[in-house]
Design a protein around this motif. Structure first.
Motif, mmCIF file in Angstrom:
data_model
loop_
_atom_site.group_PDB
_atom_site.id
_atom_site.type_symbol
_atom_site.label_atom_id
_atom_site.label_comp_id
_atom_site.label_asym_id
_atom_site.label_seq_id
_atom_site.Cartn_x
_atom_site.Cartn_y
_atom_site.Cartn_z
ATOM 1 N N ASN A 368 0.850 -1.191 0.000
ATOM 2 C CA ASN A 368 0.000 0.000 0.000
ATOM 3 C C ASN A 368 0.886 1.242 0.000
ATOM 4 O O ASN A 368 1.489 1.588 1.010
ATOM 5 C CB ASN A 368 -0.934 0.001 1.208
ATOM 6 N N LYS A 370 0.150 4.323 -0.094
ATOM 7 C CA LYS A 370 -0.334 5.493 0.639
ATOM 8 C C LYS A 370 -0.135 5.382 2.137
ATOM 9 O O LYS A 370 -0.432 6.327 2.875
ATOM 10 C CB LYS A 370 -1.811 5.735 0.304
ATOM 11 N N ASP A 454 -2.424 1.058 -7.930
ATOM 12 C CA ASP A 454 -3.633 1.644 -8.505
ATOM 13 C C ASP A 454 -3.864 3.039 -7.926
ATOM 14 O O ASP A 454 -3.040 3.572 -7.173
ATOM 15 C CB ASP A 454 -4.842 0.729 -8.291
ATOM 16 N N THR A 455 -4.999 3.649 -8.264
ATOM 17 C CA THR A 455 -5.266 5.025 -7.842
ATOM 18 C C THR A 455 -5.410 5.158 -6.331
ATOM 19 O O THR A 455 -5.273 6.249 -5.788
ATOM 20 C CB THR A 455 -6.548 5.544 -8.519
ATOM 21 N N GLU A 456 -5.682 4.048 -5.644
ATOM 22 C CA GLU A 456 -5.781 4.066 -4.181
ATOM 23 C C GLU A 456 -4.461 3.715 -3.510
ATOM 24 O O GLU A 456 -4.386 3.607 -2.287
ATOM 25 C CB GLU A 456 -6.876 3.098 -3.716
ATOM 26 N N LYS A 458 -2.772 0.883 -3.871
ATOM 27 C CA LYS A 458 -2.638 -0.531 -3.540
ATOM 28 C C LYS A 458 -1.887 -1.277 -4.638
ATOM 29 O O LYS A 458 -2.137 -1.065 -5.830
ATOM 30 C CB LYS A 458 -4.013 -1.158 -3.323
#
Length: 510
Positions: A368, A370, A454-456, A458
């Motif tokens: 992750n 983020k 991805d955009t999140e 992950k």
């Protein structure tokens, strides 16, 4: 955490305001002490101070024997706590302080304490002081067994006085959590010989399940936990205890049986079967069914099993980790929702105990993007980058010869997937499907050019554009989470993942 003088601790408690005293304890890494703990410590110290430790009548036990104690130390991730620890160059002193207890509980605790300290390869002295009786007990060896013996405080003082103190820079470095994490599959004989202990969290869940087994209540209960929480050890420990109590237990494993499971079947007559055989058994012959890795089961098998459990009116434990799906089909089955609907209770293991914190932090930040970077000493994480698959494959073979665990991504049954020819080692390595529930000290994992964030934020892989049955991300996650001590990540043609790894490792804590 730092050592403290016990007289100083008591003086501070007697004279300092509570907020200042709390700050004083925090400086030494000591959790706020309760009144009965302080009272027991005070009585213990008073008994020590009265002792004569030399023929000189004027020489009483003082600062030396009451200095340099770790108070309330807890082994990281395991959660095992010791009231008092004192380290010598060749010995360790452990003293437990109790207001009241009985000999059975005292003996059980000291035996457990000795087990955890035994990995430090020193002489171990374990004591318990019962303040309500003003008595001191020592764990002693007697004819290949360990029992309690009441001793005098003078005896304890002489032992303490003869210790050559060892100064430990960081006590946490002495305790490797992986030493205490016995796998039923990879350390099967140690498991059978009960050379392990459960954490308090595991014991609480075990007590809930073993209490639920007997009364004529509901048929289903669920046990879930992510990788590293000790789920496999717990369910096999429950099975072992119930077998000892003459329960008839059937374990259905939703995957291929490994060597440890076959060892239990062959040498100890455990009823362990892969799901294709297990669900066809006559459930009336058993008191308990345990289904392990049930997130991977086919829906028709799950339906047959649940119907047979109800018909036989027996108990069934569902054990699962919803994150450990290895194919798109397994993900789409949504077995977790079905299991949780069936179960009267869902028990969750939450404490990470298998992987050390360094490895757990690295994996969490890798999958992750983020998640904020956490400072840590990543000395057990290695990264290699290659711009072609031939060099990556050469490195894999080299690491395998150095006893690293190299796991191939699972090959296709009806077709060949792209990764099989690129970096898999033919006929020499396990696959994610064959290492389910196992753990290894040194693990190698490969991340190729198809992985991305991805955009999140992950870590993921393309869901279209490449036709394959198995989830490469699911298999990567399975490989990474089998790690006990060290990870070597091989990155092939993927600068994005390399940069993320460099960011993580660059946030190193000295």
């Amino acid at each position: 955490m730092h050592t403290i003088n016990l007289v100083s601790l008591l003086n501070a408690h007697e004279t300092l305001e509570s907020t200042i005293f709390e700050r004083y304890l925090n400086t030494f890494g000591i959790n706020n002490m309760r009144k009965h703990e302080i009272d027991s410590l005070r009585l213990f110290v008073q008994n020590i101070v009265k002792c004569k430790i030399t023929p000189d009548e004027n020489h009483i036990a003082g600062i030396y024997v009451l200095d340099e104690y770790y108070v309330g130390y807890s082994i990281p991730q395991i959660g095992k706590e010791f009231d008092l620890l004192k380290f010598g160059t060749t010995s360790i002193i452990n003293i437990e302080l109790k207001k009241e207890s009985n000999k059975e509980k005292v003996l059980k605790q000291l035996r457990r304490n000795r087990y955890y300290l035994s990995f430090l390869d020193k002489n171990i002295f374990c004591f318990t002081y019962l303040s309500d009786q003003n008595k001191l007990y020592q764990l002693v060896e007697e004819e290949e067994s360990r029992n309690l013996r009441e001793i005098s405080f003078s005896t304890l003082c002489n032992i303490l006085n003869n210790i050559e103190i060892e100064h430990v820079a960081n006590i946490d470095t002495l305790f490797d959590p992986s030493n205490y994490l016995v796998s039923p599959f990879n350390s099967t004989q140690r498991f059978i010989d009960s050379e392990y202990f459960l954490t308090k969290h595991q014991e609480d869940i075990k007590n809930t399940i073993t209490t639920w087994i007997d009364p004529p209540r509901d048929n289903f209960i669920a046990l879930t936990g992510s990788a590293g929480t000790g789920k496999t050890l717990l369910i096999y420990d429950i099975a072992k205890e119930l077998l000892y109590r003459q329960y008839r237990v059937l374990i259905i494993h939703c995957g291929n049986l490994n060597e440890g499971q076959c060892f239990l079947k062959t040498n100890y007559q455990w009823e362990i079967h892969c799901v294709k055989d297990g669900y066809q058994k006559d459930f009336r012959e058993f008191d308990l069914i345990i289904i392990d890795e049930v997130q991977r089961i086919y829906p028709f098998q799950l339906e047959i099993i649940t119907n047979k459990v109800r018909e036989a009116n027996i108990k069934c434990i569902f054990s699962y980790d919803g994150n450990q799906c290895l194919s798109s089909d397994e993900i789409n089955r949504n077995n977790v929702k079905k299991i949780e609907t069936l179960s009267s209770r869902i028990l969750r293991l939450t404490d990470k105990i298998r992987t050390n914190k360094e490895i757990a932090f690295f994996i969490r930040q890798l999958i992750n993007k983020k998640i904020n970077l956490e400072k840590h000493n990543y000395s057990n994480v290695e990264v290699s980058y290659f711009n072609n698959y031939n060099d990556a494959k050469t490195q894999l073979m080299h690491l395998r010869k150095k006893n690293w665990k190299v796991t191939n991504y699972t090959p296709g049954v009806r077709r060949t997937y792209y990764y099989e020819d690129l970096y898999n080692i033919p006929n020499e390595c396990d696959t994610p499907h064959s290492i389910i529930g196992q753990e290894f000290d040194n693990v190698v994992a490969v991340i190729d050019h198809l992985f991305y964030y991805d955009t999140e934020g992950k870590l993921t892989e393309p869901s279209s554009g490449i036709s394959k049955y198995y989830s490469q991300y699911g298999m990567l996650y399975q490989i990474l989470t089998r790690t006990r001590k060290r990870i070597h990540l091989i990155i092939v043609q993927n600068e994005e993942i390399l940069i993320r790894c460099l960011d993580i490792l660059g946030n190193n804590r000295d």
